[in-house]
Design a protein around this motif. Structure first.
Motif, mmCIF file in Angstrom:
data_model
loop_
_atom_site.group_PDB
_atom_site.id
_atom_site.type_symbol
_atom_site.label_atom_id
_atom_site.label_comp_id
_atom_site.label_asym_id
_atom_site.label_seq_id
_atom_site.Cartn_x
_atom_site.Cartn_y
_atom_site.Cartn_z
ATOM 1 N N GLY A 288 -0.679 1.278 -4.179
ATOM 2 C CA GLY A 288 -0.716 0.361 -3.268
ATOM 3 C C GLY A 288 0.172 0.476 -1.981
ATOM 4 O O GLY A 288 0.786 1.540 -1.787
ATOM 5 N N PHE A 289 0.321 -0.428 -0.988
ATOM 6 C CA PHE A 289 0.936 -0.317 -0.159
ATOM 7 C C PHE A 289 2.450 -1.010 -0.576
ATOM 8 O O PHE A 289 2.562 -1.920 -1.377
ATOM 9 C CB PHE A 289 0.476 -1.311 0.957
ATOM 10 C CG PHE A 289 -0.478 -0.783 1.851
ATOM 11 C CD1 PHE A 289 -0.340 0.204 2.770
ATOM 12 C CD2 PHE A 289 -1.879 -1.158 1.729
ATOM 13 C CE1 PHE A 289 -1.299 0.928 3.646
ATOM 14 C CE2 PHE A 289 -3.090 -0.471 2.334
ATOM 15 C CZ PHE A 289 -2.528 0.499 3.401
ATOM 16 N N GLY A 290 3.466 -0.721 0.305
ATOM 17 C CA GLY A 290 4.756 -1.195 -0.069
ATOM 18 C C GLY A 290 5.789 -1.249 0.985
ATOM 19 O O GLY A 290 5.310 -0.414 1.962
ATOM 20 N N GLN A 291 6.923 -1.859 0.779
ATOM 21 C CA GLN A 291 8.111 -1.961 1.940
ATOM 22 C C GLN A 291 9.189 -1.784 1.112
ATOM 23 O O GLN A 291 9.408 -2.253 -0.143
ATOM 24 C CB GLN A 291 7.674 -2.835 2.610
ATOM 25 C CG GLN A 291 7.877 -4.170 1.948
ATOM 26 C CD GLN A 291 7.403 -5.607 2.997
ATOM 27 O OE1 GLN A 291 7.401 -5.340 4.009
ATOM 28 N NE2 GLN A 291 7.360 -6.567 2.328
ATOM 29 N N PRO A 292 10.240 -1.664 1.902
ATOM 30 C CA PRO A 292 11.626 -1.455 1.169
ATOM 31 C C PRO A 292 12.102 -2.808 0.551
ATOM 32 O O PRO A 292 11.657 -3.980 1.178
ATOM 33 C CB PRO A 292 12.842 -1.225 2.357
ATOM 34 C CG PRO A 292 11.956 -0.300 3.364
ATOM 35 C CD PRO A 292 10.489 -0.912 3.009
ATOM 36 N N GLY A 293 12.339 -3.074 -0.557
ATOM 37 C CA GLY A 293 12.614 -3.971 -1.316
ATOM 38 C C GLY A 293 11.504 -4.437 -2.155
ATOM 39 O O GLY A 293 11.730 -5.511 -2.962
ATOM 40 N N GLU A 294 10.660 -3.468 -2.621
ATOM 41 C CA GLU A 294 9.562 -3.731 -3.638
ATOM 42 C C GLU A 294 9.817 -3.661 -5.059
ATOM 43 O O GLU A 294 10.841 -2.938 -5.394
ATOM 44 C CB GLU A 294 8.340 -2.593 -3.264
ATOM 45 C CG GLU A 294 7.589 -2.560 -2.178
ATOM 46 C CD GLU A 294 6.710 -4.116 -2.077
ATOM 47 O OE1 GLU A 294 6.289 -4.309 -3.093
ATOM 48 O OE2 GLU A 294 6.233 -4.224 -0.938
#
Length: 222
Positions: free
Chosen positions: A147-153
């Motif tokens: 999936g999509f992610g960002q820092p802090g996942e």
């Protein structure tokens, strides 16, 4: 004197080489920012401890800025085997060897600047999956999350038995916290494995289940 593309590339044999030591050449080839390995120990009812582990590589997205009809295969074929080698070397080190591994899984998160297919291109091909399966001595297909992610996942990776996917006792997940990844132009790729089942598995097995169909809805007790 000019060199041809073939002359400019250095051929190396990684089949018997450990990447636990020097791997600067691999890191440069795939745009590796970091690798992180996490493990946990869970007491089991039979007196042993179950070890579960993940290894995560954060790399620059090789398809950054490309369109949705851009061909992904060449870079996937180049990068995915290197990721599989880096990550399985670390799982084997932490878990004590392929003979100790009973369950496995994989995952990938792509940053917001990419597309979901970029995550899939690195883990949903034989260039990653077949090498991971061979390294961990499995035969099952690898269950996965992407999936999509960002820092802090917080990422939850599913696993099941490496040779008998119908073995329900080994259906399990492991969670990892990605504090600084993936950035918008990165992809985080994860390999996960376990040396045993869930600690208190007791809900039977798919191979021994009685036949159940929608007929049971005709005689439901409320």
């Amino acid at each position: 004197m000019t060199t041809t593309p073939l002359e400019a590339k250095r051929v190396v044999d990684l089949s018997a080489r450990s990447t636990l030591g020097s791997y600067d050449d691999i890191a440069a080839a795939i745009g590796l920012r970091k690798i992180s390995t996490f493990s946990e120990e869970i007491p089991h009812t039979d007196g042993r401890s179950i070890l579960r582990a993940t290894s995560t590589a954060v790399i620059a997205n090789p398809w950054k800025g490309t369109s949705t009809d851009f061909e992904l295969a060449p870079e996937a074929e180049r990068i995915a085997p290197l990721l599989s080698k880096l990550l399985t070397d670390r799982l084997l080190e932490v878990l004590g060897g392929a003979e100790k591994v009973e369950a496995f899984g994989k995952a990938a998160l792509v940053g917001a600047g990419g597309e979901i297919e970029h995550a899939g291109a690195l883990i949903h091909t034989p260039y990653y999956g077949n090498l991971m399966r061979e390294a961990l001595e499995g035969t099952s297909i690898l269950c996965f999350a992407d999936g999509f992610g960002q820092p802090g996942e917080m990422l939850r990776i599913p696993m099941w038995h490496k040779t008998a996917p119908a073995t329900r006792s080994h259906y399990q997940t492991i969670e990892i916290f990605l504090s600084d990844a993936p950035n918008a132009t990165e992809i985080a790729v994860v390999a996960a494995a376990s040396t045993g089942p869930r600690p208190h598995a007791r809900i039977g097995d798919r191979n021994t289940d009685i036949p159940v169909t929608s007929e049971i809805l005709k005689e439901i007790t409320l």
